[in-house]
Scaffold this active site. Structure first.
Site, PDB file in Angstrom:
ATOM      1  N   VAL A 112      57.731  83.377  15.449  1.00 10.76           N
ATOM      2  CA  VAL A 112      56.330  82.955  15.415  1.00 10.76           C
ATOM      3  C   VAL A 112      55.647  83.434  14.134  1.00 10.76           C
ATOM      4  O   VAL A 112      54.457  83.211  13.939  1.00 10.76           O
ATOM      5  CB  VAL A 112      55.564  83.501  16.652  1.00 10.76           C
ATOM      6  N   ASP A 113      56.415  84.088  13.238  1.00 11.87           N
ATOM      7  CA  ASP A 113      55.793  84.762  12.086  1.00 11.87           C
ATOM      8  C   ASP A 113      55.377  83.827  10.951  1.00 11.87           C
ATOM      9  O   ASP A 113      54.615  84.215  10.065  1.00 11.87           O
ATOM     10  CB  ASP A 113      56.712  85.887  11.558  1.00 11.87           C
ATOM     11  N   HIS A 128      58.738  78.725  20.049  1.00  6.80           N
ATOM     12  CA  HIS A 128      57.888  79.695  20.743  1.00  6.80           C
ATOM     13  C   HIS A 128      56.484  79.770  20.166  1.00  6.80           C
ATOM     14  O   HIS A 128      55.808  80.799  20.302  1.00  6.80           O
ATOM     15  CB  HIS A 128      58.560  81.083  20.748  1.00  6.80           C
ATOM     16  N   CYS A 136      42.077  78.391  23.747  1.00  2.00           N
ATOM     17  CA  CYS A 136      41.110  78.953  24.699  1.00  2.00           C
ATOM     18  C   CYS A 136      41.854  79.327  25.976  1.00  2.00           C
ATOM     19  O   CYS A 136      42.538  78.493  26.568  1.00  2.00           O
ATOM     20  CB  CYS A 136      40.011  77.922  24.990  1.00  2.00           C
ATOM     21  N   PRO A 227      74.610  90.741  12.462  1.00  3.76           N
ATOM     22  CA  PRO A 227      75.397  91.941  12.170  1.00  3.76           C
ATOM     23  C   PRO A 227      76.034  92.567  13.407  1.00  3.76           C
ATOM     24  O   PRO A 227      76.961  93.367  13.295  1.00  3.76           O
ATOM     25  CB  PRO A 227      74.380  92.917  11.551  1.00  3.76           C
TER      26      PRO A 227
HETATM   27  C1  BJW Z   1      69.928  90.377  12.425  1.00  2.00           C
HETATM   28  C2  BJW Z   1      69.521  91.107  11.361  1.00  2.00           C
HETATM   29  C3  BJW Z   1      69.727  90.588  10.162  1.00  2.00           C
HETATM   30  C4  BJW Z   1      68.960  92.267  13.179  1.00  2.00           C
HETATM   31  N1  BJW Z   1      70.334  89.372  10.081  1.00  2.00           N
HETATM   32  N2  BJW Z   1      70.489  89.217  12.459  1.00  2.00           N
HETATM   33  C5  BJW Z   1      67.542  80.930  32.537  1.00  2.00           C
HETATM   34  C6  BJW Z   1      67.272  79.647  32.078  1.00  2.00           C
HETATM   35  C7  BJW Z   1      65.991  79.286  31.653  1.00  2.00           C
HETATM   36  C8  BJW Z   1      64.949  80.208  31.657  1.00  2.00           C
HETATM   37  C9  BJW Z   1      65.220  81.485  32.125  1.00  2.00           C
HETATM   38  C10 BJW Z   1      66.490  81.828  32.557  1.00  2.00           C
HETATM   39  N3  BJW Z   1      66.445  83.121  32.959  1.00  2.00           N
HETATM   40  C11 BJW Z   1      65.189  83.560  32.761  1.00  2.00           C
HETATM   41  C12 BJW Z   1      64.416  82.596  32.264  1.00  2.00           C
HETATM   42  C13 BJW Z   1      62.991  82.738  31.903  1.00  2.00           C
HETATM   43  C14 BJW Z   1      62.671  83.330  30.557  1.00  2.00           C
HETATM   44  C15 BJW Z   1      63.868  84.109  29.967  1.00  2.00           C
HETATM   45  O1  BJW Z   1      64.623  83.607  29.178  1.00  2.00           O
HETATM   46  N4  BJW Z   1      63.987  85.371  30.321  1.00  2.00           N
HETATM   47  C16 BJW Z   1      65.100  86.208  29.830  1.00  2.00           C
HETATM   48  C17 BJW Z   1      64.557  87.448  29.135  1.00  2.00           C
HETATM   49  C18 BJW Z   1      65.987  86.534  30.986  1.00  2.00           C
HETATM   50  N5  BJW Z   1      62.272  82.261  29.666  1.00  2.00           N
HETATM   51  C19 BJW Z   1      61.025  81.801  29.655  1.00  2.00           C
HETATM   52  O2  BJW Z   1      60.180  82.246  30.408  1.00  2.00           O
HETATM   53  C20 BJW Z   1      60.710  80.665  28.709  1.00  2.00           C
HETATM   54  N6  BJW Z   1      60.042  79.629  29.395  1.00  2.00           N
HETATM   55  C21 BJW Z   1      60.607  78.975  30.413  1.00  2.00           C
HETATM   56  O3  BJW Z   1      61.735  79.172  30.787  1.00  2.00           O
HETATM   57  O4  BJW Z   1      59.766  78.055  30.976  1.00  2.00           O
HETATM   58  C22 BJW Z   1      60.135  77.371  32.149  1.00  2.00           C
HETATM   59  C23 BJW Z   1      58.993  76.437  32.464  1.00  2.00           C
HETATM   60  C24 BJW Z   1      59.211  75.077  32.473  1.00  2.00           C
HETATM   61  C25 BJW Z   1      58.142  74.215  32.753  1.00  2.00           C
HETATM   62  C26 BJW Z   1      56.882  74.725  33.011  1.00  2.00           C
HETATM   63  C27 BJW Z   1      56.663  76.075  32.972  1.00  2.00           C
HETATM   64  C28 BJW Z   1      57.721  76.956  32.690  1.00  2.00           C
HETATM   65  C29 BJW Z   1      59.746  81.134  27.611  1.00  2.00           C
HETATM   66  C30 BJW Z   1      60.309  82.196  26.745  1.00  2.00           C
HETATM   67  C31 BJW Z   1      59.251  82.706  25.771  1.00  2.00           C
HETATM   68  C32 BJW Z   1      59.754  83.846  24.906  1.00  2.00           C
HETATM   69  N7  BJW Z   1      58.680  84.398  24.166  1.00  2.00           N
HETATM   70  C33 BJW Z   1      58.910  85.480  23.222  1.00  2.00           C
HETATM   71  C34 BJW Z   1      57.548  86.029  22.778  1.00  2.00           C
HETATM   72  C35 BJW Z   1      56.866  85.027  21.862  1.00  2.00           C
HETATM   73  C36 BJW Z   1      55.538  85.511  21.439  1.00  2.00           C
HETATM   74  C37 BJW Z   1      55.587  86.732  20.571  1.00  2.00           C
HETATM   75  O5  BJW Z   1      56.301  86.770  19.572  1.00  2.00           O
HETATM   76  O6  BJW Z   1      54.890  87.660  20.907  1.00  2.00           O
HETATM   77  O7  BJW Z   1      59.674  85.004  22.106  1.00  2.00           O
HETATM   78  S1  BJW Z   1      59.925  86.808  23.866  1.00  2.00           S
HETATM   79  C38 BJW Z   1      60.710  87.163  22.333  1.00  2.00           C
HETATM   80  O8  BJW Z   1      62.130  86.918  22.498  1.00  2.00           O
HETATM   81  C39 BJW Z   1      60.204  86.106  21.334  1.00  2.00           C
HETATM   82  C40 BJW Z   1      61.476  85.708  20.645  1.00  2.00           C
HETATM   83  O9  BJW Z   1      61.323  84.423  20.035  1.00  2.00           O
HETATM   84  C41 BJW Z   1      62.480  85.747  21.752  1.00  2.00           C
HETATM   85  C42 BJW Z   1      63.905  85.861  21.282  1.00  2.00           C
HETATM   86  O10 BJW Z   1      64.112  87.053  20.617  1.00  2.00           O
HETATM   87  P1  BJW Z   1      65.097  87.090  19.365  1.00  2.00           P
HETATM   88  O11 BJW Z   1      64.540  86.281  18.268  1.00  2.00           O
HETATM   89  O12 BJW Z   1      66.468  86.783  19.791  1.00  2.00           O
HETATM   90  O13 BJW Z   1      64.940  88.626  18.904  1.00  2.00           O
HETATM   91  P2  BJW Z   1      65.761  89.923  19.424  1.00  2.00           P
HETATM   92  O14 BJW Z   1      64.980  91.104  18.981  1.00  2.00           O
HETATM   93  O15 BJW Z   1      66.098  89.835  20.843  1.00  2.00           O
HETATM   94  O16 BJW Z   1      67.146  89.845  18.624  1.00  2.00           O
HETATM   95  C43 BJW Z   1      67.189  90.028  17.224  1.00  2.00           C
HETATM   96  C44 BJW Z   1      68.620  89.831  16.775  1.00  2.00           C
HETATM   97  O17 BJW Z   1      68.649  89.920  15.353  1.00  2.00           O
HETATM   98  C45 BJW Z   1      69.613  90.893  17.281  1.00  2.00           C
HETATM   99  O18 BJW Z   1      70.750  90.242  17.835  1.00  2.00           O
HETATM  100  C46 BJW Z   1      70.001  91.671  16.033  1.00  2.00           C
HETATM  101  O19 BJW Z   1      71.356  92.113  16.057  1.00  2.00           O
HETATM  102  C47 BJW Z   1      69.800  90.631  14.977  1.00  2.00           C
HETATM  103  N8  BJW Z   1      69.552  91.126  13.618  1.00  2.00           N
HETATM  104  N9  BJW Z   1      68.927  92.298  11.842  1.00  2.00           N
HETATM  105  C48 BJW Z   1      70.698  88.718  11.215  1.00  2.00           C
HETATM  106  N10 BJW Z   1      69.377  91.221   9.022  1.00  2.00           N
HETATM  107 ZN    ZN Z   2      36.832  77.757  25.592  1.00  2.16          ZN
END
Ligand code: BJW
Ligand code: ZN
Length: 260
Positions: A112-113, A128, A136, A227
């Site tokens: 989101v950055d 995301h 709102c 990594p």
């Molecule tokens: C390097 C490096 C370098 C380090 N080079 N790499 C099964 C199926 C479907 C859904 C679900 C399910 N089980 C559960 C769910 C629900 C839930 C979910 O997934 N939960 C799990 C935690 C279990 N999902 C949801 O709720 C989603 N919505 C949904 O399912 O809706 C259904 C629906 C349908 C219809 C109507 C209504 C609802 C929504 C998910 C939203 C996620 N939001 C966030 C926050 C965003 C806002 C914010 O930024 O504040 O998104 S959570 C956070 O995690 C953020 C990220 O985009 C997301 C992923 O994280 P990411 O990018 O992978 O980061 P990290 O820190 O986890 O990993 C970093 C990696 O980088 C590491 O591996 C390092 O090794 C590596 N790294 N340096 C390359 N130099």
């Molecule tokens: Zn409003």
């Protein structure tokens, strides 16, 4: 600075990915927070991923915001200020060039950055939402559903809707919320690829993490760049175990050099 370099990524694997990039009619790259790590943006689940000892799963929910919008906004205001001081790194730059030069290239990001956009990437699919948009919280009719808001300093938190005075919410997707329609509308294109790269994500958040399997089921060759081993590592055809800014720069150098 990095705990790992790409020194142990074999040159033949770098060349194999470059070859597939050159040959593929359509390429999709899914990125996560690790792509921005070298820019100084903390990842969510690493050692630096906690904010005031809270996990992202506790903060990034509609329930957390409803309970305490000020605290949730403090997190977002801090992240806005921090990201505003960061600049895109080599991984963003390489992906931006590919987005403009490789036919059929599509970048889907969970980030989101806004750093992919600042690097000039064409046609970013934001799964995301964006740190730089708001909406709102009451969903009133006096304002658009989401609009751009680039403030890094706020007089008071939470900021208020200019129409109805309800709290504004960050324009990001929280747990339990639906992926934006504009992003879902691009899924067909994203999955119809010959090469699918998953870069810098822990691949634990769905539905984004499932795109890899959906693309593979449709015949894509899948590659991970990270990594460390992740939930995706056992499901990809090839894992390049190094930092994105390093590995992608190496792939790009081969791609731009003489055909191998
Ligand atoms: C390097 C490096 C370098 C380090 N080079 N790499 C099964 C199926 C479907 C859904 C679900 C399910 N089980 C559960 C769910 C629900 C839930 C979910 O997934 N939960 C799990 C935690 C279990 N999902 C949801 O709720 C989603 N919505 C949904 O399912 O809706 C259904 C629906 C349908 C219809 C109507 C209504 C609802 C929504 C998910 C939203 C996620 N939001 C966030 C926050 C965003 C806002 C914010 O930024 O504040 O998104 S959570 C956070 O995690 C953020 C990220 O985009 C997301 C992923 O994280 P990411 O990018 O992978 O980061 P990290 O820190 O986890 O990993 C970093 C990696 O980088 C590491 O591996 C390092 O090794 C590596 N790294 N340096 C390359 N130099
Ligand atoms: Zn409003």
């Amino acid at each position: 600075m990095h705990e790992r370099s790409s020194d142990d990524v074999r040159e033949e694997h770098v060349r194999a990915v470059a070859g597939r990039l050159r040959a593929a009619r359509a390429v999709t790259v899914l990125t996560g927070a690790g792509v921005s790590a070298a820019s100084g943006v903390p990842t969510f689940r690493g050692r630096d991923g906690l904010w005031r000892r809270r996990r992202v799963e506790e903060l990034a929910t509609p329930a957390a915001f409803a309970r305490d919008p000020r605290t949730v906004w403090e997190w977002y205001a801090e992240r806005r200020a921090a990201v505003a001081r960061c600049v895109p790194n080599a991984a963003h730059e390489v992906l931006s060039r590919w987005s403009r030069e490789l036919p059929g290239f599509l970048l889907v990001t969970q980030n989101v950055d806004g750093l992919h956009e600042r690097a000039g990437t064409a046609d970013v699919v934001r799964f995301h939402g964006s740190l730089w948009e708001v909406g709102c919280w009451a969903g009133c009719a006096g304002v658009p559903r989401r609009w751009r808001d680039e403030r890094v300093a706020f007089d008071d938190l939470p900021p208020r809707c200019p129409s109805c005075g309800a709290p504004l919410r960050p324009g990001v997707v929280w747990f339990g919320e639906a992926i934006p329609t504009e992003a879902l509308e691009r899924l067909e294109q994203a999955l119809a690829c010959e090469l699918f790269l998953v870069v810098g994500t822990s691949a634990v958040v769905y539905p984004a993490a499932g795109l890899l399997d959906a693309a593979a089921a449709r015949g894509a060759f899948t590659v991970e760049v990270n990594p460390f081993a992740t939930d995706a590592s056992g499901r990809v055809d090839l894992a390049l175990r190094g930092p994105a800014e390093d590995v992608l720069a190496r792939v790009d150098a081969v791609l731009r050099g003489a055909p191998g």
